[in-house]
Design a protein around this motif. Structure first.
Motif, short mmCIF file in Angstrom:
data_model
loop_
_atom_site.label_atom_id
_atom_site.label_comp_id
_atom_site.label_asym_id
_atom_site.label_seq_id
_atom_site.Cartn_x
_atom_site.Cartn_y
_atom_site.Cartn_z
N GLN A 206 -5.63 8.53 -4.13
CA GLN A 206 -5.76 7.25 -3.41
C GLN A 206 -7.41 7.17 -2.99
OE1 GLN A 206 -3.90 5.26 -2.24
NE2 GLN A 206 -5.18 4.32 -0.80
N ARG A 207 -8.12 8.31 -2.77
CA ARG A 207 -9.52 8.23 -2.53
C ARG A 207 -10.34 7.58 -3.77
NH1 ARG A 207 -8.69 13.44 -0.39
NH2 ARG A 207 -9.29 14.41 -2.11
N LEU A 208 -9.70 7.87 -4.86
CA LEU A 208 -10.41 7.32 -6.12
C LEU A 208 -9.99 5.98 -6.09
CD1 LEU A 208 -12.30 8.15 -8.66
CD2 LEU A 208 -9.92 8.40 -10.06
N ILE A 209 -8.93 5.44 -5.91
CA ILE A 209 -8.52 3.74 -5.85
C ILE A 209 -9.39 3.12 -5.14
CG2 ILE A 209 -6.39 2.55 -5.47
CD1 ILE A 209 -4.70 4.52 -6.31
N VAL A 210 -9.43 3.66 -3.92
CA VAL A 210 -10.30 3.00 -2.64
C VAL A 210 -11.75 3.15 -2.98
CG1 VAL A 210 -10.66 2.86 -0.38
CG2 VAL A 210 -8.50 3.40 -1.00
N GLY A 211 -12.34 4.23 -3.48
CA GLY A 211 -13.72 4.25 -3.49
C GLY A 211 -14.28 3.83 -4.88
N ASP A 212 -13.46 3.80 -6.05
CA ASP A 212 -14.32 3.30 -7.22
C ASP A 212 -14.06 1.84 -7.20
OD1 ASP A 212 -14.74 4.47 -10.35
OD2 ASP A 212 -13.45 2.66 -10.38
N GLU B 25 -14.21 -0.05 -9.72
CA GLU B 25 -13.37 -0.97 -10.63
C GLU B 25 -11.75 -1.04 -10.32
OE1 GLU B 25 -12.33 -3.02 -14.09
OE2 GLU B 25 -14.28 -2.87 -13.10
N LEU B 26 -11.54 0.28 -9.84
CA LEU B 26 -9.98 0.39 -9.45
C LEU B 26 -9.73 -0.39 -8.18
CD1 LEU B 26 -9.46 4.12 -10.22
CD2 LEU B 26 -8.57 2.34 -11.64
N SER B 27 -10.51 -0.37 -7.11
CA SER B 27 -10.07 -1.01 -6.04
C SER B 27 -9.91 -2.70 -6.16
CB SER B 27 -11.25 -0.72 -5.01
OG SER B 27 -12.71 -1.25 -5.27
N LYS B 28 -10.70 -3.16 -7.27
CA LYS B 28 -10.52 -4.65 -7.39
C LYS B 28 -9.36 -5.13 -8.11
CE LYS B 28 -14.40 -5.02 -9.63
NZ LYS B 28 -15.76 -5.63 -10.33
N GLN B 29 -8.46 -4.20 -8.74
CA GLN B 29 -7.51 -4.52 -9.38
C GLN B 29 -6.31 -4.78 -8.55
OE1 GLN B 29 -6.21 -2.20 -12.97
NE2 GLN B 29 -8.22 -1.06 -13.16
N LYS B 30 -5.53 -5.90 -8.75
CA LYS B 30 -4.54 -6.42 -7.91
C LYS B 30 -3.17 -6.84 -8.89
CE LYS B 30 -7.70 -8.51 -4.93
NZ LYS B 30 -7.46 -7.39 -3.72
N PHE B 31 -2.08 -6.37 -8.65
CA PHE B 31 -0.79 -6.77 -9.11
C PHE B 31 0.17 -7.41 -8.41
CE2 PHE B 31 -3.02 -2.66 -10.68
CZ PHE B 31 -3.09 -3.17 -12.13
N THR B 32 1.09 -7.96 -8.94
CA THR B 32 2.20 -9.00 -8.19
C THR B 32 3.28 -7.74 -7.94
OG1 THR B 32 3.42 -9.73 -10.24
CG2 THR B 32 1.52 -10.91 -9.32
N LEU B 33 4.02 -8.14 -7.08
CA LEU B 33 5.10 -7.11 -6.58
C LEU B 33 6.20 -7.15 -7.72
CD1 LEU B 33 6.04 -8.30 -3.03
CD2 LEU B 33 5.00 -6.10 -3.82
N ALA B 34 6.25 -8.06 -8.65
CA ALA B 34 7.40 -8.17 -9.68
C ALA B 34 6.77 -7.21 -10.81
CB ALA B 34 7.21 -9.49 -10.36
N VAL B 35 5.46 -7.02 -10.91
CA VAL B 35 4.94 -6.28 -11.94
C VAL B 35 5.05 -5.00 -11.62
CG1 VAL B 35 2.60 -5.74 -13.18
CG2 VAL B 35 3.29 -7.78 -12.70
N ILE B 36 4.79 -4.64 -10.38
CA ILE B 36 4.92 -3.10 -9.53
C ILE B 36 6.33 -2.54 -9.98
CG2 ILE B 36 4.57 -1.62 -7.77
CD1 ILE B 36 2.31 -3.64 -6.97
N ARG B 37 7.14 -3.62 -9.49
CA ARG B 37 8.76 -3.33 -9.57
C ARG B 37 9.11 -3.04 -10.99
NH1 ARG B 37 13.31 -3.69 -6.49
NH2 ARG B 37 15.35 -4.11 -7.83
N ILE C 109 -16.02 10.98 -5.10
CA ILE C 109 -15.04 10.30 -4.57
C ILE C 109 -13.60 10.98 -4.37
CG2 ILE C 109 -13.92 7.90 -4.89
CD1 ILE C 109 -16.56 6.89 -6.30
N ALA C 110 -13.25 11.60 -5.54
CA ALA C 110 -11.97 11.82 -5.52
C ALA C 110 -11.70 13.42 -4.97
CB ALA C 110 -11.28 11.82 -7.07
N LEU C 111 -12.68 14.15 -5.42
CA LEU C 111 -12.42 15.55 -4.73
C LEU C 111 -13.46 16.01 -3.58
CD1 LEU C 111 -12.15 17.14 -8.33
CD2 LEU C 111 -10.31 15.91 -6.91
N GLY C 112 -14.46 15.26 -3.40
CA GLY C 112 -15.34 15.70 -2.34
C GLY C 112 -16.50 16.56 -2.89
N ILE C 113 -16.68 16.80 -4.38
CA ILE C 113 -17.56 17.81 -4.79
C ILE C 113 -18.41 17.04 -5.76
CG2 ILE C 113 -17.45 19.66 -6.59
CD1 ILE C 113 -14.55 20.22 -6.21
#
Length: 291
Positions: free
Chosen positions: A169-175, A177-189, A220-224
């Protein structure tokens, strides 16, 4: 998305005393990540190419990436001479081919694999290495040592993020490139594990010899901060640069001269430096607070 430095064209620089024009080809430059600092929106990466010109002296091209994935600033320092025409350089984004990683299984214990490699290459160095710093075997062992570090860094990060929802979760929020990715509910389902797959694919595109960027991802991910776990950061960055000379120039520097750095003692000291860093990272991961 992979972020790399691009550089093309020919620079024309006028000497500040003689007035003579000199041309610098883009392929004369070698770009390297030389550091990174933590800022408000994440890490700032610094890339640099330094050329020692026989008449103009030291010439430096620099790029700063901040936040991750964004070119923030560039600078050319020609030591007081006049830039008539500069090189065309900056950051470029290349989309990786996900097919490259379909058959790759991350090993369960990258630390064990690294240590096996460390002992095996150490035995080879003792048995058939030479004191001559130009020796081919020494160069091969040295190159493998740096490659083993890259493999450990990549596989370890992938394993920890895959097993720790908070780290993911920290990587998804803090990176960036990852934080900009968006998907529809249909794709996630349709694919419940879509997010995890995208994170794995992203981590597999990272160039793990870029120690400054890897340091930022671990933070970002591990605090190290992995680069804070060694007192030989400059030597580590130099080892990555020397490996580039071994792999891409067959042991010759960018000036065309054969390198005589790779004595048996130098290769042994490099192995100990890398081993110490890997041990410190492994210990920091085991001792880090969960959650």
């Amino acid at each position: 998305m992979i972020v790399e430095v691009y550089c093309s064209g020919v620079a024309r620089i006028r000497h500040n005393v003689t007035g003579q024009l000199y041309e610098i080809e883009s392929d004369e430059l070698d770009w390297h990540a030389v550091g990174g600092d933590e800022r408000q929106m994440g890490p700032e990466m610094h890339y640099e190419a330094v050329l020692e010109h026989p008449e103009l002296g030291e010439l430096t091209w620099g790029l700063w990436e901040y936040p991750i994935g964004i070119e923030n600033y560039s600078s050319t320092d020609v030591g007081g001479h006049e830039i008539v025409k500069d090189l065309d350089y900056g950051l470029k984004h290349e989309r990786p081919d996900p097919e490259e990683w379909l058959d790759y299984d991350v090993p369960a214990n990258p630390f064990t694999i690294f240590m096996e490699s460390y002992h095996h290459t150490g035995d080879l160095l003792a048995e058939i290495g030479k004191d001559d710093g130009r020796d081919l075997v020494n160069r091969l062992i040295f190159s493998h040592q740096v490659t083993a570090l890259e493999a450990y860094l990549g596989d370890t990060l992938l394993n920890v993020v895959a097993s720790d929802e908070n780290a993911m979760q920290r990587l998804i929020v803090g990176d960036d490139e990852l934080s900009k990715q968006k998907f529809t509910l249909a794709v996630i389902r349709e694919e419940p594990e879509l997010v995890e797959r995208k994170v794995r694919e992203h981590l597999r595109t990272v160039l793990y010899h870029n120690l400054a960027k890897v340091d930022a991802l671990y933070s970002i991910a591990l605090g190290i901060r992995i680069l804070s776990l060694t007192d030989k950061k400059d030597e580590l960055f130099r080892s990555v640069m020397l490996r580039h000379d071994c792999v891409h120039r067959n042991g010759f520097g960018k000036d065309g001269l054969e390198l005589s750095t790779f004595t048996r003692e130098f290769v042994r000291e490099t192995a100990e430096m890398i081993k110490s860093l890997v041990e410190n990272i492994d210990r920091a991961i085991r001792e880090r607070p969960k959650g």
